[in-house]
Design an enzyme around this catalytic site. Structure first.
Site, PDB file in Angstrom:
ATOM      1  N   LYS A 107       0.821  -1.211   0.000  1.00 10.68           N
ATOM      2  CA  LYS A 107       0.000   0.000   0.000  1.00 10.68           C
ATOM      3  C   LYS A 107       0.855   1.261   0.000  1.00 10.68           C
ATOM      4  O   LYS A 107       0.356   2.352  -0.261  1.00 10.68           O
ATOM      5  CB  LYS A 107      -0.977  -0.022   1.160  1.00 10.68           C
ATOM      6  CG  LYS A 107      -2.051  -1.100   0.993  1.00 10.68           C
ATOM      7  CD  LYS A 107      -3.135  -0.997   2.055  1.00 10.68           C
ATOM      8  CE  LYS A 107      -4.296  -1.938   1.768  1.00 10.68           C
ATOM      9  NZ  LYS A 107      -3.945  -3.348   2.042  1.00 10.68           N
TER      10      LYS A 107
HETATM   11  C1  LIG Z   1      -4.622  -4.402   1.420  1.00 10.34           C
HETATM   12  C2  LIG Z   1      -3.928  -5.728   1.419  1.00 10.34           C
HETATM   13  C3  LIG Z   1      -4.313  -6.752   0.527  1.00 10.34           C
HETATM   14  C4  LIG Z   1      -5.491  -6.621  -0.386  1.00 10.34           C
HETATM   15  O1  LIG Z   1      -5.245  -5.743  -1.442  1.00 10.34           O
HETATM   16  P1  LIG Z   1      -6.470  -5.230  -2.351  1.00 10.34           P
HETATM   17  O2  LIG Z   1      -5.875  -4.215  -3.241  1.00 10.34           O
HETATM   18  O3  LIG Z   1      -7.475  -4.655  -1.393  1.00 10.34           O
HETATM   19  O4  LIG Z   1      -7.010  -6.416  -3.055  1.00 10.34           O
HETATM   20  C5  LIG Z   1      -3.582  -7.922   0.531  1.00 10.34           C
HETATM   21  N1  LIG Z   1      -2.544  -8.111   1.377  1.00 10.34           N
HETATM   22  C6  LIG Z   1      -2.158  -7.156   2.240  1.00 10.34           C
HETATM   23  C7  LIG Z   1      -1.028  -7.437   3.152  1.00 10.34           C
HETATM   24  C8  LIG Z   1      -2.823  -5.927   2.292  1.00 10.34           C
HETATM   25  O5  LIG Z   1      -2.442  -4.991   3.164  1.00 10.34           O
END
Ligand SMILES: *Cc1c(COP(=O)(O)O)cnc(C)c1O
Length: 436
Positions: A107
């Site tokens: 993220k």
């Molecule tokens: C947010 C997150 C996901 C999911 O990602 P999306 O874009 O919402 O599908 C998967 N793994 C981790 C560790 C995350 O923080």
């Protein structure tokens, strides 16, 4: 580039408006009016570019003259200042490590780019931008660190008390400066409901310039395309050009960006949507019926999403030919028992410690490679977070192998600063009004 809403394809807004509004009034999602196809020359020579160079090229094609080239380049060099390596684990199995940014989760790509774009568009003398964000763990850390010290912005994070890991909580609560953390006595859904209600509250909106930082913002989607191109570039260097990506999915922003990269001309053979028990999309891919459900709690809690918010965007990208989506994306889902088995198996097999989300993507890739054996196709599964963020899920002998990065060791020396609040809106609103 202009952007339209998936709920009103005749609508047009600028990139700046799409970024600050996050979601159109009509509750659709923004998408670029046209999808630029990158030249073959660029795609075939991807391996001669660095990650920031690739990012700049992709962003410039998507955004056109919304941000002048020199400014865009500066934003990217500042935001994408960490690596996203692919690491070979088996003959045709690679892991794309997306956890080398400051919050140790993928993220960071979205949050860092978005924060810098918002700061860029904020004009001098404008009212401070107040970012409200609800988090189940990873989003808050990435957004906090993305906006930390960014002038004329302030971030208020709401997180559910006792429901984030120790490291996640430290990332949320030890920043100071323009970041404040609210520990809500409730669930993630309660936190999200408070944020949503704040956006519709007249008094708060009169006083503050509120914006959201959630994963539907187009400025979070765009930078996530960068690492798909960059992973492909690294595979090319290893002599691999037929690639399958396996993506651990919750709100489907990550895989949505991969599909956008594909639409822009990245020659991916197949995407695998890997989920936990929250399997609305894998079910849809099997049955053709999209049936959102209430979310269930799992070990891979960043993917506990019953009705993925980015799904409408994906459906819209393929609205002219849903069968194309069905061919391009395969779904696999795993329950907690299978997730633990996958964590053990990848460790036994490859001596690799994968966070629970990542382990699901590895297992999905292995199952796919078994179901559809194609020679010469390399599988790349995305590692979305560093395993140290989820210490409680590992059996002792694997937990002992998790290395804790120095930035986390430093966090452990700091004091937690957060404000405890109930889950009622009045208390939250009162706090916001009294702490201008
Ligand atoms: C947010 C997150 C996901 C999911 O990602 P999306 O874009 O919402 O599908 C998967 N793994 C981790 C560790 C995350 O923080």
């Amino acid at each position: 580039m202009k952007f339209y809403s998936t709920n009103n394809t005749a609508s047009r807004v600028s990139f700046k408006d799409a970024v600050f509004n996050s979601m159109p009034q009509d509750k659709g999602l923004y998408l670029p009016l046209s999808t630029p196809i990158l030249p073959d020359k660029f795609i075939n020579n991807l391996d001669s570019y660095t990650l920031p160079e690739i990012a700049f090229h992709v962003a410039q094609n998507l955004l056109g003259d919304d941000i002048p080239a020199d400014d865009l380049k500066a934003i990217i060099d500042d935001a994408i200042n960490f690596y996203a390596p692919i690491v070979q684990l088996e003959d045709d199995v690679y892991v794309l490590e997306l956890f080398h940014g400051p919050s140790l989760a993928f993220k960071d790509f979205g949050a860092r780019f978005m924060s810098r774009v918002m700061s860029y568009f904020l004009e001098e003398g404008e009212k401070q931008l107040d970012v409200l964000v609800a988090t189940s763990g990873d989003t808050g850390g990435a957004v906090a660190l993305g906006f930390l010290g960014v002038p004329n912005t302030r971030v208020t994070i709401l997180y559910p008390k006792g429901k984030v890991s120790e490291i996640q909580e430290l990332q949320l609560t030890t920043n100071g400066q323009n970041i404040r953390a609210l520990e809500i006595d409730g669930t993630f859904d309660d936190c999200q409901a408070l944020v949503k209600q704040a956006f519709t509250d007249a008094e708060l909106n009169a006083k503050y310039r509120l914006t959201s930082a959630n994963s539907i913002n187009i400025a979070r989607l765009i930078p996530q395309t960068f690492y798909y191109f960059n992973a492909y570039a690294q595979a090319l260097k290893q002599g691999k050009s037929k690639i399958v990506f396996s993506v651990p999915s919750g709100n489907f922003g990550n895989i949505g960006a991969g599909l956008l990269a594909w639409k822009m001309g990245l020659p991916v053979q197949q995407f695998i949507a890997a989920t936990n028990a929250n399997d609305a999309v894998p079910q849809f891919l099997k049955s053709g019926v999209y049936q959102p459900k209430p979310s269930v709690a799992t070990l891979s809690n960043a993917m506990d999403v019953g009705n993925p918010s980015n799904w409408v965007r994906i459906a819209d990208m393929f609205k002219d030919d849903m069968s194309e989506l069905n061919k391009l994306v395969t779904g696999y889902s795993f329950n907690d028992e299978e997730t633990l088995a996958a964590i053990n198996a990848i460790y036994d097999h490859d001596k690799y410690v994968a966070c629970p989300h990542t382990a699901i993507a590895w297992q999905a890739l292995k199952d796919y490679q078994q179901d559809v054996p194609i020679d010469g196709t390399a599988g790349i599964f995305l590692s979305t977070a560093h395993p140290c963020k989820f210490p409680d899920v590992f059996p002792a002998h694997i937990a002992a192998k998790v290395d804790v990065p120095t930035q986390v060791q430093e966090l452990q020396l700091r004091d937690k600063q957060s404000i405890a609040l109930g889950k009622d809106f009045e208390g939250f609103k009162d706090y916001l009004l009294k702490n201008a």
